[in-house]
Design a protein around this motif. Structure first.
Motif, PDB file in Angstrom:
ATOM      1  N   ILE A 474      37.193  43.073  31.105  1.00  0.00           N
ATOM      2  CA  ILE A 474      37.943  41.998  32.157  1.00  0.00           C
ATOM      3  C   ILE A 474      39.219  42.773  31.964  1.00  0.00           C
ATOM      4  O   ILE A 474      39.416  43.523  33.308  1.00  0.00           O
ATOM      5  N   GLU A 475      39.667  43.922  30.832  1.00  0.00           N
ATOM      6  CA  GLU A 475      40.742  44.780  30.678  1.00  0.00           C
ATOM      7  C   GLU A 475      40.033  45.644  31.761  1.00  0.00           C
ATOM      8  O   GLU A 475      41.426  46.421  32.647  1.00  0.00           O
ATOM      9  N   ALA A 480      40.923  48.689  36.549  1.00  0.00           N
ATOM     10  CA  ALA A 480      41.149  49.332  38.179  1.00  0.00           C
ATOM     11  C   ALA A 480      41.570  48.472  39.418  1.00  0.00           C
ATOM     12  O   ALA A 480      41.947  49.046  40.882  1.00  0.00           O
ATOM     13  N   LEU A 481      41.644  47.090  39.262  1.00  0.00           N
ATOM     14  CA  LEU A 481      42.267  46.374  40.699  1.00  0.00           C
ATOM     15  C   LEU A 481      43.672  46.154  40.818  1.00  0.00           C
ATOM     16  O   LEU A 481      44.030  46.360  41.200  1.00  0.00           O
ATOM     17  N   GLY A 482      44.432  47.339  39.397  1.00  0.00           N
ATOM     18  CA  GLY A 482      45.886  47.625  40.036  1.00  0.00           C
ATOM     19  C   GLY A 482      45.475  49.155  40.414  1.00  0.00           C
ATOM     20  O   GLY A 482      46.651  49.345  39.957  1.00  0.00           O
ATOM     21  N   MET A 491      48.494  44.873  36.018  1.00  0.00           N
ATOM     22  CA  MET A 491      47.742  43.741  35.997  1.00  0.00           C
ATOM     23  C   MET A 491      47.401  43.818  34.143  1.00  0.00           C
ATOM     24  O   MET A 491      46.768  42.087  34.156  1.00  0.00           O
ATOM     25  N   CYS A 492      46.659  44.254  33.918  1.00  0.00           N
ATOM     26  CA  CYS A 492      46.301  44.091  31.727  1.00  0.00           C
ATOM     27  C   CYS A 492      47.327  42.771  31.792  1.00  0.00           C
ATOM     28  O   CYS A 492      46.763  42.377  30.761  1.00  0.00           O
ATOM     29  N   VAL A 493      48.681  43.706  31.827  1.00  0.00           N
ATOM     30  CA  VAL A 493      50.044  43.212  30.732  1.00  0.00           C
ATOM     31  C   VAL A 493      50.402  41.516  31.948  1.00  0.00           C
ATOM     32  O   VAL A 493      50.486  40.658  30.855  1.00  0.00           O
TER      33      VAL A 493
END
Length: 584
Positions: A474-475, A480-482, A491-493
């Protein structure tokens, strides 16, 4: 209608419930109303672990109340499962603490240091920054010492991880409860009795996969006469509320053992707890008759469970927040709320029918689930904000998966391979859960029934490729989404910070606590967590609703325009929110 009325007329979904479901709903409401009567006690300027203990039951109670309020709401059915799992793990955690409170309560302090360390590691790993990090680490001032600099914090043992707690619960043999004459030990004995209630083991096995925003979790919403992505099938409602009821009551019992000084003097403890136990058993009985998992067996024989109490990695010095670095609670989330409301207006301005033609189930669930999760955020942000955080995290996670599934495929063949990999992930999880249930005494027919689709849903292929490749972490999908942002790793943070609430860590509990002139108030989001919740909810839903619309309409011009405006308004929310939560 009074609070005790839980009939279909009080539920917005308009569905007709069975007598068994109505019995369960009456039982869950009765427990909620009883637990609501217990006042909260807070000791100011005392040890940090005492404050965290005093905050634990109010937090678990908020989660239980939020889950119960989503019953029949016509949205957020799957969010109930995530809330239930969190409350149940909280119960396991507090049972563990209550068994040896003198040495284990301090683990709450060690847990907070480790969570701070995890956030710092995420910032480093993803090359992200957060100039207001002290607000995330210590949002509550003038109540207790949250700097983390005292020896008590650094000498504290580690808290068992969630998976460790659940694995221990599933591996622990049934125990007979014998009166000891010691009030505290009798409380813990009562907690163990609750954890041994019929059907609970099977419910927890299913909850490991249901109650999430992914494809398998969203299948819980495929109910006769219900709306996919929004409602909840009755047997899964029973699973969720069964575990939530046991979790909130065991949390209360564990806190009583770990922090006896926090019990309000005006309430007779024995009478109150006995009634809570009775009502919880009524929920369990009603739920088991619906989900049918009473046969799930506990292991026999003595098993000694070991917990890791040493830290697996070094702690960064920045986990300590100096007194001079503490930041006041002066941020304002008002502009973020206003921007989110403008985004919500566009969400509601256009829609497409998910049932036109021969749509794929995954596309239908992504689109309708996105609507359901976002409505949960906006509807619950004021009255049940903890549910809003859970829903926002689910939106972010599922948006990352959908982006991975639908992007970067250079050819139809590559897309087909990626789709096969995606669906095999959840087929494999479903197969593993059924196998786990049948291996623990549940009849195969009962186990399979929990995953059957209603008659109006056609099940696709069920074969799983040999040597299948798991989905990316998911990380990596969040990273990639960010990509379009100045710091793609933000977004991971953000996911890590939202997880503080969904995993009920001390940091998460603090961000649902405010210190006002009239004292500590539980259940209110800090401006930072509120802004982050709305930010990721808008960004995540923009991906799910926009992409879902395009997939369902075959790429129509209307859907493309809707998608573009969703992202434009979501970015406006982010521009306002980043000034409050500090991530970009």
């Amino acid at each position: 209608m009074g609070d005790l009325d839980t009939g279909d007329a009080t539920r917005p979904d308009g569905r007709t419930s069975s007598a068994e479901t109505l019995r369960l709903r009456a039982a869950t409401r009765a427990l909620r109303l009883h637990l609501r009567e217990l006042p909260c006690v807070v000791h100011y300027e005392d040890e940090g672990d005492l404050f965290f203990a005093e905050s634990a039951f109010p937090f678990a109670r908020f989660c239980y109340e939020s889950a119960e309020s989503l019953i029949g709401a016509s949205f957020g059915g799957t969010v109930m499962g995530a809330l239930a799992r969190s409350v149940f793990v909280d119960g396991l955690r507090w049972q563990w603490i209550g068994e040896a409170p003198d040495e284990r309560r301090a683990a709450l302090l060690g847990s907070m240091l480790e969570e701070r360390n995890t956030i710092l590691a995420s910032l480093e790993r993803h090359e992200a920054t957060c100039p207001i990090l002290p607000r995330w680490f210590a949002p509550l001032l003038e109540v207790t010492d949250l700097t983390g600099g005292s020896p008590q914090w650094w000498q504290a043992p580690s808290m068992p991880a969630e998976n460790e707690l659940i694995d221990t619960f599933l591996a622990r043999p049934a125990e007979d409860a014998l009166p000891s004459g010691d009030a505290v030990q009798d409380l813990l004995s009562s907690a163990r009795q609750l954890l041994g209630l019929a059907g609970l083991r099977g419910a927890v096995m299913v909850l490991a996969h249901a109650g999430h925003g992914n494809l398998l979790g969203l299948e819980s919403s495929l109910a006769e006469g219900g709306v996919p992505g929004h409602d909840l099938r009755p047997d899964h409602e029973a699973l969720f509320m069964h575990t939530a009821a046991v979790g909130v009551t065991v949390t209360l019992l564990g806190v009583c053992a770990a922090a006896p000084e926090s019990w309000p003097e005006e309430v007779d403890q024995k009478t109150f707890l006995e009634e809570a136990l009775r009502l919880t058993r009524e929920v369990a009985d009603a739920a088991t008759s619906l989900h049918g998992l009473g046969a799930a067996s506990a292991p026999t024989g003595k098993q000694k469970i070991r917990f890791t109490t040493t830290r697996s990695e070094f702690l960064r010095g920045s986990v300590v927040v100096g007194v001079e670095d503490l930041l006041p609670d002066i941020n304002d989330a008002g502009p973020v709320v206003a921007a989110a409301e403008l985004y919500e207006q566009h969400v509601r301005s256009w829609h497409t029918s998910p049932y036109f033609g021969n749509p794929k189930l995954a596309s239908v669930l992504a689109y309708l689930g996105g609507h359901s999760f976002f409505e949960t955020v906006m509807s619950m942000i004021d009255n049940a904000p903890v549910a809003a955080v859970f829903a926002a995290r689910m939106l972010l996670e599922e948006a990352a998966r959908l982006r991975w599934l639908t992007s970067e495929a250079g050819s139809d063949d590559e897309f087909a391979q990626r789709s096969k990999r995606y669906f095999d992930e959840f087929r494999s999880r479903k197969k593993a859960t059924i196998s786990l249930l049948t291996g623990n005494g549940v009849r195969q027919q009962v186990a399979k029934k929990l995953f059957e689709f209603p008659d109006n849903v056609v099940e696709g292929p069920t074969d799983i490729a040999k040597g299948r490749e798991p989905l990316p972490s998911i990380e990596s999908m969040l990273r990639a989404l960010g990509d379009p942002y100045p710091e793609p790793g933000w977004m991971c943070v953000a996911y890590s910070l939202l997880s503080q609430v969904t995993h009920s860590t001390p940091i998460g509990v603090l961000h649902l606590t405010r210190n006002r002139n009239d004292g500590v108030q539980f259940g209110q989001l800090t401006p930072e967590m509120l802004s982050l919740t709305l930010d990721v909810a808008c960004l995540g839903s923009a991906h799910l609703l926009g992409t879902g619309s395009i997939l369902l309409t075959g790429g129509s011009a209307e859907a493309a325009a809707y998608d573009l405006e969703l992202h434009r308004r979501a970015y406006a929310v982010h521009n306002a929110a980043r000034l409050v939560h500090g991530l970009d």
